[in-house]
Structure formats: C-alpha cells, structure tokens
Design a protein around this motif. Sequence first.
Motif, PDB file in Angstrom:
ATOM      1  N   MET A  66    -103.804  20.820  72.548  1.00 25.71           N
ATOM      2  CA  MET A  66    -103.707  19.476  71.990  1.00 25.71           C
ATOM      3  C   MET A  66    -102.558  19.370  70.990  1.00 25.71           C
ATOM      4  N   LEU A  67    -102.312  20.447  70.238  1.00 25.95           N
ATOM      5  CA  LEU A  67    -101.182  20.430  69.306  1.00 25.95           C
ATOM      6  C   LEU A  67     -99.855  20.329  70.051  1.00 25.95           C
ATOM      7  N   PHE A  68     -99.779  20.986  71.204  1.00 19.83           N
ATOM      8  CA  PHE A  68     -98.580  20.871  72.042  1.00 19.83           C
ATOM      9  C   PHE A  68     -98.362  19.418  72.466  1.00 19.83           C
ATOM     10  N   PHE A  69     -99.417  18.772  72.943  1.00 21.16           N
ATOM     11  CA  PHE A  69     -99.286  17.375  73.377  1.00 21.16           C
ATOM     12  C   PHE A  69     -98.959  16.452  72.200  1.00 21.16           C
ATOM     13  N   ILE A  70     -99.598  16.721  71.047  1.00 25.47           N
ATOM     14  CA  ILE A  70     -99.335  15.885  69.877  1.00 25.47           C
ATOM     15  C   ILE A  70     -97.876  16.026  69.426  1.00 25.47           C
ATOM     16  N   SER A  71     -97.406  17.272  69.294  1.00 22.05           N
ATOM     17  CA  SER A  71     -96.031  17.479  68.823  1.00 22.05           C
ATOM     18  C   SER A  71     -95.012  16.930  69.820  1.00 22.05           C
ATOM     19  N   THR A  72     -95.242  17.147  71.100  1.00 27.23           N
ATOM     20  CA  THR A  72     -94.300  16.648  72.111  1.00 27.23           C
ATOM     21  C   THR A  72     -94.284  15.133  72.140  1.00 27.23           C
ATOM     22  N   ARG A  93     -98.127   6.014  56.713  1.00 24.08           N
ATOM     23  CA  ARG A  93     -98.950   5.210  57.626  1.00 24.08           C
ATOM     24  C   ARG A  93     -99.085   5.876  58.997  1.00 24.08           C
ATOM     25  N   LEU A  94     -98.007   6.455  59.478  1.00 22.87           N
ATOM     26  CA  LEU A  94     -98.068   7.143  60.772  1.00 22.87           C
ATOM     27  C   LEU A  94     -98.994   8.350  60.690  1.00 22.87           C
ATOM     28  N   TYR A  95     -98.921   9.078  59.589  1.00 23.93           N
ATOM     29  CA  TYR A  95     -99.777  10.254  59.421  1.00 23.93           C
ATOM     30  C   TYR A  95    -101.251   9.855  59.386  1.00 23.93           C
ATOM     31  N   VAL A  96    -101.581   8.826  58.625  1.00 19.50           N
ATOM     32  CA  VAL A  96    -102.976   8.374  58.543  1.00 19.50           C
ATOM     33  C   VAL A  96    -103.479   7.932  59.909  1.00 19.50           C
ATOM     34  N   LEU A  97    -102.638   7.228  60.643  1.00 15.96           N
ATOM     35  CA  LEU A  97    -103.040   6.770  61.978  1.00 15.96           C
ATOM     36  C   LEU A  97    -103.355   7.947  62.893  1.00 15.96           C
ATOM     37  N   LEU A  98    -102.507   8.974  62.859  1.00 17.13           N
ATOM     38  CA  LEU A  98    -102.731  10.138  63.723  1.00 17.13           C
ATOM     39  C   LEU A  98    -103.963  10.926  63.280  1.00 17.13           C
ATOM     40  N   VAL A  99    -104.200  11.010  61.961  1.00 15.29           N
ATOM     41  CA  VAL A  99    -105.394  11.707  61.465  1.00 15.29           C
ATOM     42  C   VAL A  99    -106.656  11.014  61.956  1.00 15.29           C
ATOM     43  N   LEU A 100    -106.640   9.695  61.995  1.00 18.43           N
ATOM     44  CA  LEU A 100    -107.836   8.947  62.401  1.00 18.43           C
ATOM     45  C   LEU A 100    -108.038   8.925  63.910  1.00 18.43           C
ATOM     46  N   THR A 101    -106.982   9.180  64.655  1.00 16.82           N
ATOM     47  CA  THR A 101    -107.092   9.075  66.118  1.00 16.82           C
ATOM     48  C   THR A 101    -106.982  10.435  66.801  1.00 16.82           C
ATOM     49  N   PHE A 102    -105.841  11.082  66.690  1.00 15.21           N
ATOM     50  CA  PHE A 102    -105.592  12.299  67.455  1.00 15.21           C
ATOM     51  C   PHE A 102    -106.227  13.538  66.837  1.00 15.21           C
ATOM     52  N   PHE A 103    -106.360  13.563  65.516  1.00 18.18           N
ATOM     53  CA  PHE A 103    -106.936  14.762  64.912  1.00 18.18           C
ATOM     54  C   PHE A 103    -108.375  15.006  65.386  1.00 18.18           C
ATOM     55  N   PRO A 104    -109.267  13.996  65.413  1.00 14.94           N
ATOM     56  CA  PRO A 104    -110.620  14.257  65.947  1.00 14.94           C
ATOM     57  C   PRO A 104    -110.591  14.728  67.402  1.00 14.94           C
ATOM     58  N   ILE A 142    -109.178  24.508  58.781  1.00 18.62           N
ATOM     59  CA  ILE A 142    -108.111  25.252  59.469  1.00 18.62           C
ATOM     60  C   ILE A 142    -107.400  24.351  60.473  1.00 18.62           C
ATOM     61  N   GLU A 143    -108.173  23.606  61.237  1.00 14.19           N
ATOM     62  CA  GLU A 143    -107.565  22.735  62.248  1.00 14.19           C
ATOM     63  C   GLU A 143    -106.766  21.611  61.583  1.00 14.19           C
ATOM     64  N   PHE A 144    -107.274  21.154  60.430  1.00  9.39           N
ATOM     65  CA  PHE A 144    -106.539  20.117  59.690  1.00  9.39           C
ATOM     66  C   PHE A 144    -105.192  20.668  59.217  1.00  9.39           C
ATOM     67  N   THR A 150     -98.127  20.744  61.990  1.00  9.16           N
ATOM     68  CA  THR A 150     -97.411  20.275  63.186  1.00  9.16           C
ATOM     69  C   THR A 150     -96.738  18.936  62.917  1.00  9.16           C
ATOM     70  N   PHE A 151     -97.464  18.026  62.308  1.00  8.04           N
ATOM     71  CA  PHE A 151     -96.910  16.712  61.977  1.00  8.04           C
ATOM     72  C   PHE A 151     -95.698  16.857  61.048  1.00  8.04           C
ATOM     73  N   THR A 152     -95.848  17.684  60.012  1.00  6.96           N
ATOM     74  CA  THR A 152     -94.755  17.860  59.046  1.00  6.96           C
ATOM     75  C   THR A 152     -93.521  18.452  59.706  1.00  6.96           C
ATOM     76  N   ALA A 153     -93.728  19.434  60.588  1.00  8.92           N
ATOM     77  CA  ALA A 153     -92.593  20.074  61.260  1.00  8.92           C
ATOM     78  C   ALA A 153     -91.835  19.069  62.130  1.00  8.92           C
ATOM     79  N   VAL A 154     -92.574  18.260  62.872  1.00  8.80           N
ATOM     80  CA  VAL A 154     -91.921  17.266  63.748  1.00  8.80           C
ATOM     81  C   VAL A 154     -91.160  16.246  62.914  1.00  8.80           C
ATOM     82  N   ILE A 155     -91.788  15.756  61.838  1.00  8.45           N
ATOM     83  CA  ILE A 155     -91.112  14.771  60.978  1.00  8.45           C
ATOM     84  C   ILE A 155     -89.849  15.371  60.374  1.00  8.45           C
ATOM     85  N   ALA A 156     -89.951  16.614  59.899  1.00 11.81           N
ATOM     86  CA  ALA A 156     -88.789  17.263  59.280  1.00 11.81           C
ATOM     87  C   ALA A 156     -87.649  17.429  60.272  1.00 11.81           C
TER      88      ALA A 156
END
Length: 388
Positions: A66-72, A93-104, A142-144, A150-156
């Motif tokens: 799932m992390l692969f799909f999220i980062s890609t 805002r993008l981070y909060v949206l992904l936490v509420l949707t893709f993280f679960p 740990i998963e968080f 992953t989110f931080t790396a992609v944004i950077a």
Amino acid sequence: MNTTHLSNSTPTSIDAPLLKVVGVNLLIWLGISTLGSAGRYHDILRHGGYLPYLGLWLTGVNALTMLFFISTGLYIFLQKNPEKIATTGHVIRLYVLLVLTFFPLHVLYSTIVPTWLNTPGPHTLDSLWSEFIHNNSFTWFIEFCWFTGTFTAVIAIRIWYIGQARNATLQQTQTAYLQLELALEQQRLQSLKQQLEPHFIFNALNAISALVRTNEKSVALVGIQKLSDLLSYALRASNRDWGSFKDELDFIRDYLALQQLRYGGRLEVSIHGDVPAILHGDCLPLLLQPLIENALRHDLDCHKGKSKIDVLLSLNQDQSQITIQINNQIQSKAKKNPGLGLGLSQTRLRLELMYEGKASMHIKEGAQDFSVVITIPSYRPDQADDML
C-alpha cells in the motif's frame, strides 16, 4: 503560518515519465523490503529459529504494497498538479486528507487483514471490525510513522524537482536577458560608430573646403592626401573595437596637421607623456579625435586669434590606469558655438559601454580654459584581468 510559494508549473524536461516513476518506486520499496526481511531473517537464525527467507520477503513486500501505491500515486498526482503543494497550507491539507482516507486502508491491508485471516473462527465483517478497533496501538504508531515518512519523502522530492525547474527557468531567463542586453549594447556601440564616422568625415571635409575657398590650392591638395590617410585609418578602426595608443596618437597628429593647414599659425598643439608604457596600452579607436574636434569647434571657430591645445598623458603609480587630459583656451569675448556637439556625449557613452564602469570622464570649464579628463584602464577589460 508562513507560506513558501513554489512554481505552479514544471517543465516537462524536469518531470520523469510515468513508467520511470513506477519503476523507481517499485525498486525502492523492493529494496526496503529486501533489507528488512534480511534483518528479520538474521535475527531469527541468531535466536536458533528458522523461517524460509522467501516467505519473510513476501510478507515484507505485502506489508509495504500500500505504501508503494500511495507513494507512486501521490508522486504522479503532484507531478501533474504542482499547485497542490504551492504553500505550507496546501501541504498540510493534503496530508490530513491522506491520513483520513489512505492511511486507514494501508493499516487495514498491511496488518489487520493478515492478522484477521490467520485468526481461527468465522471471518465476518464484525470480526474484521473488531480486529480493526482492537489492533495494537504500537502497530498503529509504527504504520503511522511509515506513512508519514513516505508522504514527507514524496513531498520533499517534488519540492526539490520544482526548485530545480525554477532554477533552470531562471537561468534560461537570465541567459536570454544577458544575450538581449549584449545585443542591445552591441547595437548601440555600432550606432555610435556609424554616427562618429560621418561626423568626423563631415568636419574633415569642412577643413578642406575652407582651404579651397581661400584659393590655397596646393595646400588643399596636401590636405586631401592627409584626409585620405585619415579616412583609411578611420575605416580600419570602424571594424575593430580596440587599438593601441600609438596608432591613436599617430592618427591625432595627422588630424591636427590637417587642421593646421586650415588654421595655420593660429593653432598651436602640444602632446606630452607619450612614453612607451602608454603607447603600448589599449585604446578605443577614434577616442581622442572627437575631443580635439570639440576643442576646435568651441575655440578657434569662434574667433580670429591664436589658441593652443594641450594633450597630457600620464600613468598612475601601478601603471594600471592612463589619464588623458585635453585642454584648450577659451576667448571670453568670442561668440560661442551652440551646444557641446556630438563628441563629448558620444565619448562618454562609448566609455560606459566598453569599459563597463571602469572608466571615467570629467569636464572642467573655467573662465579662460576648457578641459576634458578621461581615466581608463591601461588595457582593455578582458586583457587587464589576465594580467593580474
């Protein structure tokens, strides 16, 4: 909160193709999974246990899928929509949206579903929900961390790419601007030359015509020959940006000799300081002639008496600069010619263009004399730097 604005568009040459993005992400996550599985495999063997490495590796790959799909997906999305991270607020805002949707979904797929499938008993939605809400809080943490990293790396990476694109665009703009500036300066310099040559020719022909009108035919013929030599130098000078002081002073002497045919004993000239160190220096072609012409225009042309022009050349202590001073007398009661002529204004502009602020020109006008003082480097700018 302070915001940092980024470019709203990224050149296609900077963005990676879709297949490359997928391939690179796949290699990264497979590498992470391989290293993680190797560490777990080593720990198991060290404690006397045994599990097939392939099974551990497949488990690790599944946990990171799932992390692969999220980062890609996130990378491709931001590549197409860079404005989504244009400010800090957009990123939050993008981070909060992904936490509420893709993280679960990530936690559900990577930890909860495998645990639920390995649990004895009926596999119903109720049991899945129970597993979800009672999952170990440390596992969630740990998963968080994995998700946030992953989110931080992609944004950077995307911000870095946007910065590279902005720098490339800025450099292209600066290069285009400098090329335009250079073209404009060259055009202005060429325009100056085109103005200078007709101005010189016009005044020289006036000197010859004055001799003809006074019926001094033999003197006029000598003047025509000298004019021919002067024009030959002027034409050669028009095809180059630099010459030597020796050539320029030889030209000035010939020019003054022509003028003396016109003015006779009324014109007295002295040139001092033409030492070898100065004669070998670089000089703009036709630099001094407009200044001499200006002295004649505002002195001898205004009265019937005598006058003197002094040309003084000198070096500063380290011989890096040459000072040229041209003095001429002024008859206070003589009728003045209007304006300063083209010579002074053109000379000042040529100095600014060619010496890039390293030359100066000052005008001093007294009750009985007029002087122009020019200070220039001993050598043209490109050679002066090499000689340091």
